[in-house]
Write an enzyme that holds these catalytic residues in place. Structure first.
Site, PDB file in Angstrom:
ATOM      1  CG  HIS A 278      -0.539   0.285   2.501  1.00 45.75           C
ATOM      2  ND1 HIS A 278      -0.391   1.567   2.969  1.00 45.75           N
ATOM      3  CD2 HIS A 278      -0.220  -0.530   3.537  1.00 45.75           C
ATOM      4  CE1 HIS A 278       0.006   1.537   4.233  1.00 45.75           C
ATOM      5  NE2 HIS A 278       0.134   0.279   4.600  1.00 45.75           N
ATOM      6  CG  ASP A 290       1.889   1.406   8.188  1.00 48.16           C
ATOM      7  OD1 ASP A 290       1.670   0.797   7.130  1.00 48.16           O
ATOM      8  OD2 ASP A 290       1.006   1.662   9.030  1.00 48.16           O
ATOM      9  CD  GLU A 326      -3.362  -0.714   4.840  1.00 49.20           C
ATOM     10  OE1 GLU A 326      -3.280  -1.725   5.569  1.00 49.20           O
ATOM     11  OE2 GLU A 326      -3.088   0.427   5.260  1.00 49.20           O
ATOM     12  CD  GLU A 327      -2.352   3.093   7.102  1.00 45.21           C
ATOM     13  OE1 GLU A 327      -3.139   2.643   7.967  1.00 45.21           O
ATOM     14  OE2 GLU A 327      -1.146   2.830   7.086  1.00 45.21           O
ATOM     15  CG  ASP A 355       1.268  -3.110   5.343  1.00 45.12           C
ATOM     16  OD1 ASP A 355       1.974  -2.134   5.644  1.00 45.12           O
ATOM     17  OD2 ASP A 355       0.038  -3.134   5.513  1.00 45.12           O
ATOM     18  CG  HIS A 453      -0.915   4.229  12.213  1.00 45.83           C
ATOM     19  ND1 HIS A 453      -2.165   3.664  12.295  1.00 45.83           N
ATOM     20  CD2 HIS A 453      -0.367   3.740  11.077  1.00 45.83           C
ATOM     21  CE1 HIS A 453      -2.352   2.872  11.255  1.00 45.83           C
ATOM     22  NE2 HIS A 453      -1.271   2.906  10.496  1.00 45.83           N
TER      23      HIS A 453
END
Length: 517
Positions: A278, A290, A326-327, A355, A453
């Site tokens: 992603h 990420d 994706e998130e 990922d 994140h």
């Protein structure tokens, strides 16, 4: 990858999960010689791509989220690199419900004692400020059971009648998706919702995730320990709190996937290997681990596959895909698989997913395709894909651990349709065990990526050792599936993996980016 402690489940895992020992023994001799490719795929090449992605984030508000300029710039860079290597590249455009925070959510307990509680907003939460009494559902499980058992908020009857004044529902994580909990609270008359973590092992920290679709009231998260203290205050005489969210939702924002194919026919054009990563970050940060690491590794593999001449020897097509959104719930990969005809979908031989490949406190994780460690196998062929990885690392004398094949990343939509899948992962919000620390180094008791994140997920935090190891493993698997004459089942490449005429799509559950239990 998915939000903090929010899991995706395209398949329902059995309750009796088991812990497996790491794979360390030498694997079987490979059918395909992939050494030239794995030697060509160097960490320096991967880091060159990561530096470009970091620069793009720096120039575009600190992120590369779908629907924002940083994603478009990331896509332009990836497309340019692939075209220069000789690939045909196309954009697959789709609309999606965009969501972002204008400012961080806050949660302040007002009575019986004022204190600020750590919180975070749920994706697709409404915007506003609500102050009022906190009312737990009737079925919160405190103290938490050893295994997940909470059904809090899953039924309308779980809620006490809302007070006439503005009020805040307190709901426990578990069983059903977050969106249903929030919708039931709204239907019961509540003006804001706090969803707290369930309290079982690995379900104690602050929880956030996605509601799946917009809900017109503020919805924030809370840790189990903070929720226990809040419930104690409620039961001792009552508690009030202020919930504040400042969000924006655009239901028709446009983004896209990037799809790259090599312009040459193969012997078995009806067996397409889709290699995916992603491309988007969360709005909160640059997303370099990420999933810049998965993007950069996949991009370098594609580049070197062409440069070393492996593309001339392909037995089946290798398609490189870079997913959008994706998130926000695996939206790009879901759109791709859903949009295919039955015939085109049946020609997808396998999906490889990469990922997060450079987590600072890493574990080398391989998806448990055969279900031997976590009780649920992937579609036929997934176990063979797992073995491609474990054999490779076994020959390299590098330990691996299994990780749950639970659909928490972009392979999830593929396994819904019975397509074999597998991949590698260096870890996100799971806590490293003492056993893992003794094998891989790092710090036991801390999560595998402390920057997950956050704005701190930048290029300075990437572990280049595991990045190189996992990218080599990924390159080996891409070449093996693309060049193998025997195929996944070892009985001739003409054997079809599956026919979608008989495959049934698994029911889709959404909590977290795609599901949460």
């Amino acid at each position: 990858m998915r939000k903090i402690v929010a899991a995706t489940a395209a398949v329902v895992l059995s309750a009796g999960l088991v812990s497996a020992s790491p794979a360390v023994a030498g694997g079987s001799k490979p059918e395909v010689d992939t050494k030239r490719l794995t030697q060509a795929v160097q960490v320096n090449g991967v880091l060159q791509h990561l530096r470009q992605l970091q620069t793009i984030a720096n120039r575009n508000g600190g992120n590369r989220a779908s629907g924002l300029p940083g994603y478009e710039a990331s896509s332009d860079y990836v497309a340019k690199t692939l075209r220069a290597a000789g690939y045909r590249v196309r954009k697959q455009t789709f609309t999606f419900p965009f969501f972002a925070e204008n400012s961080p959510a806050t949660l302040v307990q007002r009575t019986p004692e004022e204190k600020t509680l750590e919180t975070g907003v749920f994706t697709y939460s409404g915007s506003g400020t609500v102050t009022g009494p906190v009312v737990p559902t009737k079925d919160v499980v405190i103290p938490a059971s050893p295994t997940p058992s909470s059904t809090s908020g899953c039924e309308a009857a779980d809620f006490e009648p809302a007070p006439a004044e503005p009020s805040v529902a307190l709901v426990q994580r578990g069983t059903c998706d977050f969106g249903l909990k929030a919708s039931n609270a709204k239907a019961a008359g509540y003006d804001a919702v706090i969803i707290f973590n369930e309290g079982n092992p690995d379900r104690t920290e602050l929880t956030t995730g996605t509601l799946g679709s917009p809900v017109d009231l503020p919805v924030v998260g809370l840790s189990y320990d903070d929720a226990v203290a809040l419930v104690d205050d409620v039961r001792a005489g009552g508690a009030t709190a202020t919930v504040t969210t400042d969000t924006v939702t655009d239901l028709e924002r446009e983004t896209h996937n990037l799809i790259a194919d090599w312009p040459r026919r193969t012997k078995h054009d009806d067996q397409v290997v889709v290699v995916g990563a992603h491309l988007d970050s969360v709005p909160e940060g640059p997303g370099i681990n990420d999933n810049g690491t998965g993007v950069a590794g996949t991009l370098e593999i594609a580049k070197q596959l062409a440069r070393t001449g492996y593309t001339k020897k392909l037995q089946r097509p290798v398609r490189f895909a870079f997913w959008g959104a994706e998130e926000l719930g695996l939206l790009g990969s879901q759109h791709y698989v859903d949009s295919l005809s039955d015939g085109a979908r049946s020609k997808i031989y396998a999906n490889l997913n990469f990922d997060m490949l450079g987590s600072p406190n890493y574990v080398r994780l391989v998806y448990d395709g055969d279900g031997s460690s976590f009780g649920t196998a992937g579609p036929a062929g997934s176990g063979q894909i797992e073995k491609v990885f474990t054999d490779y690392f076994g020959r390299a004398r590098l330990a691996t651990d299994p990780t749950e094949f639970d659909g928490r990343s972009d392979y999830g939509p593929f396994i819904q349709y019975g397509i074999p899948a597998g991949g590698l992962f260096s870890g996100a919000d799971d806590v490293k065990t003492e056993r893992q620390a003794s094998i891989y180094g790092g710090t036991a008791g801390e999560i595998l990526d402390p920057n997950y994140h956050t704005p701190q997920d930048d290029i300075t935090r990437v572990n280049t050792t595991v990045l190189g190891q996992l990218t080599d493993g990924a390159a080996h698997a891409v070449a093996t599936l693309g060049l193998s004459k025997k195929g996944l089942y070892g009985d001739g490449a003409r054997t079809k993996v599956r026919t979608n005429a008989t495959a049934k799509k698994a029911p889709k559950v959404t909590e977290g980016p795609a599901a949460q239990r």
